[in-house]
Design an enzyme around this catalytic site. Structure first.
Site, mmCIF file in Angstrom:
data_model
loop_
_atom_site.group_PDB
_atom_site.id
_atom_site.type_symbol
_atom_site.label_atom_id
_atom_site.label_comp_id
_atom_site.label_asym_id
_atom_site.label_seq_id
_atom_site.Cartn_x
_atom_site.Cartn_y
_atom_site.Cartn_z
ATOM 1 N N HIS A 143 0.771 -1.221 -0.152
ATOM 2 C CA HIS A 143 0.190 -0.146 -0.030
ATOM 3 C C HIS A 143 0.898 1.128 0.035
ATOM 4 C CE1 HIS A 143 -3.528 2.741 0.520
ATOM 5 N NE2 HIS A 143 -2.811 3.007 1.875
ATOM 6 N N ASP A 170 -4.221 9.314 2.841
ATOM 7 C CA ASP A 170 -4.253 7.642 2.776
ATOM 8 C C ASP A 170 -5.412 7.408 2.219
ATOM 9 O OD1 ASP A 170 -4.114 4.887 2.930
ATOM 10 O OD2 ASP A 170 -3.194 5.162 5.192
ATOM 11 N N CYS A 180 -4.029 2.492 -4.888
ATOM 12 C CA CYS A 180 -3.222 3.475 -4.136
ATOM 13 C C CYS A 180 -2.079 4.296 -4.721
ATOM 14 C CB CYS A 180 -2.844 2.504 -2.884
ATOM 15 S SG CYS A 180 -1.680 1.289 -3.252
#
Length: 190
Positions: A72, A89, A131
């Site tokens: 990630h 995030d 991501c």
């Protein structure tokens, strides 16, 4: 991510002579989080003495011996002038610990305490594979639509609230950037 870094640096930051913004490469961010004493990296990293902002991609890999590790990515934007590290995030709070650690180590390196702010208004991805695209789109938006448009005395909101991210369009944009670099390389070789 590196082609996007090169694109932003060459086409935008290099033309903005008063810009003191650094886009730290993913490998440098990883090195920073993995190094016990960040002061030992001073010669390997850019000189931050005139830097106002640093963009750092954050990865959740905890094994320094594993190249291309982790699963990630998130984005840390450090405003040195304000002493604040903003964390974006897209799978909040997946990389919060890594971002906090990076903020502390960067503070040691800069000789300045940095306040950590997790940005809960970050657009959340709908799958487990977007991501990196989100980091690239967020970085481009924050750099071009926020920081590069502000004058030096102006306070800039670092919120991404309401910012919709179309991962498919982000991928298309990155492919166009890469294709542009490929064509440029061909022109230079001919």
């Amino acid at each position: 991510m590196p082609p996007l870094f090169r694109y932003l640096e060459r086409d935008f930051l290099s033309q903005q002579h008063s810009s003191n913004i650094v886009l730290l490469r993913p490998s440098m961010s990883f090195m920073l989080i993995q190094t016990p004493n960040p002061l030992t990296l001073k010669d390997a990293l850019p000189n931050f003495s005139k830097t106002t902002h640093i963009f750092l991609p954050i990865n959740d890999c905890r094994n320094a011996n594993q190249a291309e590790g982790g699963s990630h990515w998130s984005l840390l934007l450090v405003s040195i002038v304000d002493g604040v590290a903003f964390h974006y995030d897209s799978l909040n709070p997946s990389n919060k610990d890594e971002a906090i650690t990076t903020t502390k180590k960067l503070g040691i390196l800069l000789g300045k305490q940095l306040q950590f702010l997790d940005k809960p208004d970050s657009t959340q991805q709908e799958n487990s594979s977007d991501c990196g695209v989100f980091v690239c789109v967020q970085m481009k938006h924050l750099l071009l639509k926020k920081l590069m448009r502000a004058n030096k005395q102006q306070k800039v909101s670092m919120s991404l609230g309401g910012k919709h991210i179309d991962a498919g369009q982000g991928r298309k944009t990155m492919l166009e950037i890469i294709e542009g670099f490929r064509k440029e390389g061909e022109r230079r070789r001919s």
